[in-house]
Design a protein around this motif. Structure first.
Motif, PDB file in Angstrom:
ATOM      1  N   THR A 125       0.849  -1.314   0.131  1.00 46.07           N
ATOM      2  CA  THR A 125      -0.165  -0.309   0.057  1.00 46.07           C
ATOM      3  C   THR A 125       0.348   1.164   0.180  1.00 46.07           C
ATOM      4  OG1 THR A 125      -1.934  -1.159   1.527  1.00 46.07           O
ATOM      5  CG2 THR A 125      -1.303   0.792   1.015  1.00 46.07           C
ATOM      6  N   VAL A 126       1.613   1.040   0.876  1.00 45.46           N
ATOM      7  CA  VAL A 126       2.587   2.295   0.659  1.00 45.46           C
ATOM      8  C   VAL A 126       3.417   2.537  -0.671  1.00 45.46           C
ATOM      9  CG1 VAL A 126       5.169   3.467   1.980  1.00 45.46           C
ATOM     10  CG2 VAL A 126       3.064   2.183   3.398  1.00 45.46           C
ATOM     11  N   VAL A 127       3.704   1.811  -1.318  1.00 48.47           N
ATOM     12  CA  VAL A 127       4.527   1.462  -2.338  1.00 48.47           C
ATOM     13  C   VAL A 127       3.562   2.567  -3.728  1.00 48.47           C
ATOM     14  CG1 VAL A 127       5.337   0.238  -4.007  1.00 48.47           C
ATOM     15  CG2 VAL A 127       6.468  -0.495  -1.661  1.00 48.47           C
ATOM     16  N   VAL A 128       2.459   1.699  -3.606  1.00 53.05           N
ATOM     17  CA  VAL A 128       1.808   1.830  -4.261  1.00 53.05           C
ATOM     18  C   VAL A 128       1.550   3.039  -4.630  1.00 53.05           C
ATOM     19  CG1 VAL A 128       1.261  -0.239  -5.515  1.00 53.05           C
ATOM     20  CG2 VAL A 128      -0.641   0.851  -3.679  1.00 53.05           C
TER      21      VAL A 128
ATOM     22  N   VAL B 271      12.630  -6.748  -3.910  1.00 54.87           N
ATOM     23  CA  VAL B 271      12.205  -5.889  -3.922  1.00 54.87           C
ATOM     24  C   VAL B 271      11.582  -5.887  -6.139  1.00 54.87           C
ATOM     25  CG1 VAL B 271      13.178  -3.660  -5.271  1.00 54.87           C
ATOM     26  CG2 VAL B 271      14.290  -5.506  -3.904  1.00 54.87           C
ATOM     27  N   SER B 272      11.395  -6.896  -6.695  1.00 54.53           N
ATOM     28  CA  SER B 272      10.855  -7.174  -7.869  1.00 54.53           C
ATOM     29  C   SER B 272       9.847  -7.114  -7.791  1.00 54.53           C
ATOM     30  CB  SER B 272      11.028  -7.916  -8.834  1.00 54.53           C
ATOM     31  OG  SER B 272      11.169  -8.592  -8.037  1.00 54.53           O
TER      32      SER B 272
ATOM     33  N   GLY C  32       4.727  -3.287  -8.816  1.00 51.37           N
ATOM     34  CA  GLY C  32       3.603  -3.071  -8.419  1.00 51.37           C
ATOM     35  C   GLY C  32       3.527  -0.790  -8.694  1.00 51.37           C
ATOM     36  N   PHE C  33       4.484  -0.738  -8.019  1.00 52.83           N
ATOM     37  CA  PHE C  33       4.972   0.450  -8.245  1.00 52.83           C
ATOM     38  C   PHE C  33       4.689   1.306  -9.713  1.00 52.83           C
ATOM     39  CE2 PHE C  33       7.624   4.465  -9.066  1.00 52.83           C
ATOM     40  CZ  PHE C  33       7.295   5.450  -8.139  1.00 52.83           C
ATOM     41  N   ILE C  34       5.296  -0.346 -10.862  1.00 56.74           N
ATOM     42  CA  ILE C  34       5.156   1.075 -12.130  1.00 56.74           C
ATOM     43  C   ILE C  34       3.687   1.255 -12.727  1.00 56.74           C
ATOM     44  CG2 ILE C  34       6.035  -0.063 -14.119  1.00 56.74           C
ATOM     45  CD1 ILE C  34       8.300  -0.938 -13.297  1.00 56.74           C
ATOM     46  N   ALA C  35       3.056  -0.682 -11.682  1.00 54.25           N
ATOM     47  CA  ALA C  35       1.532  -0.364 -12.812  1.00 54.25           C
ATOM     48  C   ALA C  35       1.038   0.522 -11.990  1.00 54.25           C
ATOM     49  CB  ALA C  35       1.658  -2.072 -12.437  1.00 54.25           C
ATOM     50  N   ALA C  36       1.002   1.112 -10.981  1.00 55.49           N
ATOM     51  CA  ALA C  36      -0.177   1.594 -10.126  1.00 55.49           C
ATOM     52  C   ALA C  36       1.209   3.181 -10.832  1.00 55.49           C
ATOM     53  CB  ALA C  36       0.140   2.264  -8.681  1.00 55.49           C
TER      54      ALA C  36
END
Length: 262
Positions: A45-48, A214-215, A220-224
């Protein structure tokens, strides 16, 4: 959590953070369907959320830069007033975050979370539907309007109540300009989301976070981030055209399904 789950949830977060359908509600539905564990929930949740903040900064980079430049003029100009209105709008959510954060988090830990999300999505649907029939005006956002929109944002701590939907709908019902309401809605949430993420990072177990792939977090980060860029730009156009009624219908359908499934 594997990378496919991260991809799906990242796309869900990025799209629903800006579209008026409740990102928290859809994330809870997605996590329930995918069976994501509680420890992964917090870190992911923090990452996205960080990804959607970054996408907002990019979409409104010119507006943000203009506001910063206006602030450094050290005058009570249009930029200073706008920033003051955003600060004013954050008072209600700050009160809830400081004094009722634990109570809010308990709502996400109940075994009836899907039932709660379903009923809250019905409320979101009703609020969006009201804007379809409301008479539209073209007035600027006042300090009073900013505070009321801030109260609407506070209601969106409930899973299933859309933050963008509640704030944009409230602004439109108050008679504010469509384009200004959309921009104000997205800019006003930056500080609360960043602040909440910082608090969550302090609460998170660093050793466990380091052991997570990490991957997976990167996917998730890139998708969000990418879906957030598209959704933010799209939402601004939709608000200008006044097509929120379609999202009201969508929230009604998903809300009823969530209630039935629960």
């Amino acid at each position: 959590m594997d990378w496919i789950e991260a991809l799906i949830l990242g796309l869900v977060q990025g799209l629903t953070e800006f579209l008026p359908v409740s990102s928290s509600g859809h994330l809870e539905i997605g996590k329930a369907l995918l069976g994501v564990n509680a420890e992964d929930n917090l870190r992911f949740t923090v990452v996205v959320h960080g990804a959607t903040v970054l996408s907002t900064l990019i979409v409104f980079r010119k507006d943000i830069l203009a506001l910063i430049q206006g602030l450094f003029e050290f005058k009570w100009n249009e930029s200073t007033q706008y920033v003051a209105k955003i600060a004013f709008s954050m008072i209600p959510i700050a009160i809830v975050g400081l004094f009722f954060k634990d109570q809010v988090e308990e709502l996400f830990n109940t075994n009836k979370i899907l039932l709660l999300v379903g009923f809250m999505l019905l409320i979101t649907a009703a609020l969006l539907a009201f804007t379809y029939y409301a008479k539209q005006k073209e007035k600027d956002i006042s300090f009073r309007d900013a505070l009321i929109i801030g109260v609407a944002q506070t209601c969106a701590v409930l899973p299933g109540v859309s933050r963008s939907g509640s704030t944009i709908a409230t602004g439109l019902l108050l008679g504010n300009k469509k384009a200004e309401v959309a921009k104000f809605s997205f800019l006003m949430v930056l500080v609360p989301i960043i602040g909440e993420n910082i608090l969550d990072l302090f609460k998170s177990d660093v050793s466990q976070a380091a052991s997570m792939d990490v991957s997976v977090l990167l996917v998730g980060f890139i998708a969000a981030f990418v879906s957030g860029l598209l959704a933010c730009s799209w939402m601004i156009k939709l608000v200008k055209k006044g097509k929120l009624i379609y999202f009201a219908i969508y929230c009604l359908i998903i809300g009823l399904i969530a209630i039935f499934v629960s």
